[in-house]
Design a protein around this motif. Structure first.
Motif, PDB file in Angstrom:
ATOM      1  N   VAL A 148      37.662  18.832   5.910  1.00  0.00           N
ATOM      2  CA  VAL A 148      36.571  19.287   5.070  1.00  0.00           C
ATOM      3  C   VAL A 148      35.330  19.408   5.944  1.00  0.00           C
ATOM      4  CG1 VAL A 148      35.151  18.721   3.061  1.00  0.00           C
ATOM      5  CG2 VAL A 148      37.557  18.087   3.092  1.00  0.00           C
ATOM      6  N   ALA A 149      34.592  20.504   5.751  1.00  0.00           N
ATOM      7  CA  ALA A 149      33.369  20.694   6.526  1.00  0.00           C
ATOM      8  C   ALA A 149      32.332  19.652   6.118  1.00  0.00           C
ATOM      9  CB  ALA A 149      32.822  22.099   6.301  1.00  0.00           C
ATOM     10  N   VAL A 150      31.633  19.083   7.112  1.00  0.00           N
ATOM     11  CA  VAL A 150      30.629  18.057   6.868  1.00  0.00           C
ATOM     12  C   VAL A 150      29.345  18.479   7.552  1.00  0.00           C
ATOM     13  CG1 VAL A 150      30.020  15.645   7.256  1.00  0.00           C
ATOM     14  CG2 VAL A 150      32.382  16.262   6.783  1.00  0.00           C
ATOM     15  N   GLU A 151      28.229  18.301   6.864  1.00  0.00           N
ATOM     16  CA  GLU A 151      26.918  18.586   7.435  1.00  0.00           C
ATOM     17  C   GLU A 151      26.179  17.273   7.599  1.00  0.00           C
ATOM     18  OE1 GLU A 151      22.817  20.920   6.243  1.00  0.00           O
ATOM     19  OE2 GLU A 151      24.664  21.407   5.184  1.00  0.00           O
ATOM     20  N   VAL A 152      25.710  17.015   8.817  1.00  0.00           N
ATOM     21  CA  VAL A 152      25.000  15.770   9.104  1.00  0.00           C
ATOM     22  C   VAL A 152      23.510  16.019   8.936  1.00  0.00           C
ATOM     23  CG1 VAL A 152      24.551  13.998  10.831  1.00  0.00           C
ATOM     24  CG2 VAL A 152      26.801  15.093  10.715  1.00  0.00           C
ATOM     25  N   VAL A 153      22.848  15.190   8.139  1.00  0.00           N
ATOM     26  CA  VAL A 153      21.408  15.315   7.909  1.00  0.00           C
ATOM     27  C   VAL A 153      20.761  13.967   8.163  1.00  0.00           C
ATOM     28  CG1 VAL A 153      21.631  17.176   6.206  1.00  0.00           C
ATOM     29  CG2 VAL A 153      21.679  14.813   5.453  1.00  0.00           C
ATOM     30  N   GLU A 154      19.444  13.977   8.280  1.00  0.00           N
ATOM     31  CA  GLU A 154      18.740  12.716   8.491  1.00  0.00           C
ATOM     32  C   GLU A 154      18.850  11.852   7.246  1.00  0.00           C
ATOM     33  OE1 GLU A 154      14.778  12.714  10.073  1.00  0.00           O
ATOM     34  OE2 GLU A 154      15.138  14.602  11.103  1.00  0.00           O
ATOM     35  N   ALA A 155      18.896  10.557   7.484  1.00  0.00           N
ATOM     36  CA  ALA A 155      19.008   9.621   6.369  1.00  0.00           C
ATOM     37  C   ALA A 155      17.714   9.594   5.577  1.00  0.00           C
ATOM     38  CB  ALA A 155      19.336   8.226   6.890  1.00  0.00           C
ATOM     39  N   ARG A 156      17.831   9.567   4.291  1.00  0.00           N
ATOM     40  CA  ARG A 156      16.665   9.471   3.416  1.00  0.00           C
ATOM     41  C   ARG A 156      16.337   8.002   3.220  1.00  0.00           C
ATOM     42  NH1 ARG A 156      18.366  13.756  -1.268  1.00  0.00           N
ATOM     43  NH2 ARG A 156      18.452  15.569   0.094  1.00  0.00           N
ATOM     44  N   PRO A 157      15.068   7.685   2.985  1.00  0.00           N
ATOM     45  CA  PRO A 157      14.734   6.283   2.721  1.00  0.00           C
ATOM     46  C   PRO A 157      15.369   5.842   1.397  1.00  0.00           C
ATOM     47  CG  PRO A 157      12.812   7.686   2.392  1.00  0.00           C
ATOM     48  CD  PRO A 157      13.896   8.549   2.981  1.00  0.00           C
ATOM     49  N   ALA A 158      15.752   4.593   1.368  1.00  0.00           N
ATOM     50  CA  ALA A 158      16.368   4.050   0.159  1.00  0.00           C
ATOM     51  C   ALA A 158      15.349   4.041  -0.974  1.00  0.00           C
ATOM     52  CB  ALA A 158      16.870   2.636   0.426  1.00  0.00           C
ATOM     53  N   PRO A 159      15.760   4.421  -2.170  1.00  0.00           N
ATOM     54  CA  PRO A 159      14.826   4.412  -3.302  1.00  0.00           C
ATOM     55  C   PRO A 159      14.415   2.982  -3.637  1.00  0.00           C
ATOM     56  CG  PRO A 159      17.061   4.853  -4.071  1.00  0.00           C
ATOM     57  CD  PRO A 159      17.107   4.845  -2.568  1.00  0.00           C
ATOM     58  N   GLN A 160      13.160   2.845  -4.021  1.00  0.00           N
ATOM     59  CA  GLN A 160      12.633   1.534  -4.402  1.00  0.00           C
ATOM     60  C   GLN A 160      13.105   1.211  -5.816  1.00  0.00           C
ATOM     61  OE1 GLN A 160      10.984  -0.475  -2.396  1.00  0.00           O
ATOM     62  NE2 GLN A 160      11.196   1.024  -0.762  1.00  0.00           N
ATOM     63  N   PRO A 161      13.550  -0.001  -6.025  1.00  0.00           N
ATOM     64  CA  PRO A 161      13.966  -0.347  -7.383  1.00  0.00           C
ATOM     65  C   PRO A 161      12.747  -0.371  -8.297  1.00  0.00           C
ATOM     66  CG  PRO A 161      14.021  -2.287  -5.970  1.00  0.00           C
ATOM     67  CD  PRO A 161      13.714  -1.104  -5.094  1.00  0.00           C
ATOM     68  N   PRO A 162      12.908   0.052  -9.542  1.00  0.00           N
ATOM     69  CA  PRO A 162      11.776   0.042 -10.465  1.00  0.00           C
ATOM     70  C   PRO A 162      11.307  -1.389 -10.720  1.00  0.00           C
ATOM     71  CG  PRO A 162      13.817   0.505 -11.654  1.00  0.00           C
ATOM     72  CD  PRO A 162      14.153   0.495 -10.185  1.00  0.00           C
ATOM     73  N   ALA A 163      10.029  -1.503 -10.906  1.00  0.00           N
ATOM     74  CA  ALA A 163       9.462  -2.822 -11.195  1.00  0.00           C
ATOM     75  C   ALA A 163      10.011  -3.306 -12.525  1.00  0.00           C
ATOM     76  CB  ALA A 163       7.944  -2.750 -11.249  1.00  0.00           C
TER      77      ALA A 163
END
Length: 131
Positions: A70-85
């Motif tokens: 399967v074709a795979v595209e490598v991208v930069e990692a996104r920052p992890a989402p902050q959990p809601p307060a």
């Protein structure tokens, strides 16, 4: 003196060899609408279990020998989402329920919770009153 008929087998019966085409023909016949595997096996002179074994062998779906890619595209990692307060849980005022006892007469009592639907209670009392 009673006479019994006895069958004497003097040679070993040869094992039949079935070609792939013959096996496929018999297996295909078992998938016909209304076909009976027992009858097909009996007419071919084989045991039912042999026919079921052929069905299993011939109907197996083999897994592909070449791995699927399967074709795979490598991208930069996104920052992890902050959990809601976390918000403090909303406190809901609970009504205390209590039991109400209704004397019906004739040593009959009806106990209901105080938060019962009044229309439902009315229907219940109407039915009990008729008895």
């Amino acid at each position: 003196m009673t006479k019994h008929q006895i069958e004497v087998i003097t040679s070993v019966e040869r094992r039949l060899r079935w070609s792939r085409e013959e096996k496929e023909r018999l297996v295909a016949a078992t998938f016909e609408p209304g076909a009976s595997v027992s009858e097909i096996a009996r007419s071919a002179g084989i045991h039912v279990s042999q026919l079921f074994r052929w069905r299993k062998e011939l109907c197996q779906i083999s897994a592909p020998t070449v791995p699927q890619l399967v074709a795979v595209e490598v991208v930069e990692a996104r920052p992890a989402p902050q959990p809601p307060a976390q918000q403090p849980p909303i406190s809901r005022s609970r009504k205390k329920s209590s039991t109400v006892t209704i004397e019906l007469g004739g040593a009959r009592r009806l106990r209901v919770e105080s938060d019962i639907d009044s229309e439902a209670l009315g229907r219940i009392l109407d039915v009990l009153e008729r008895r």
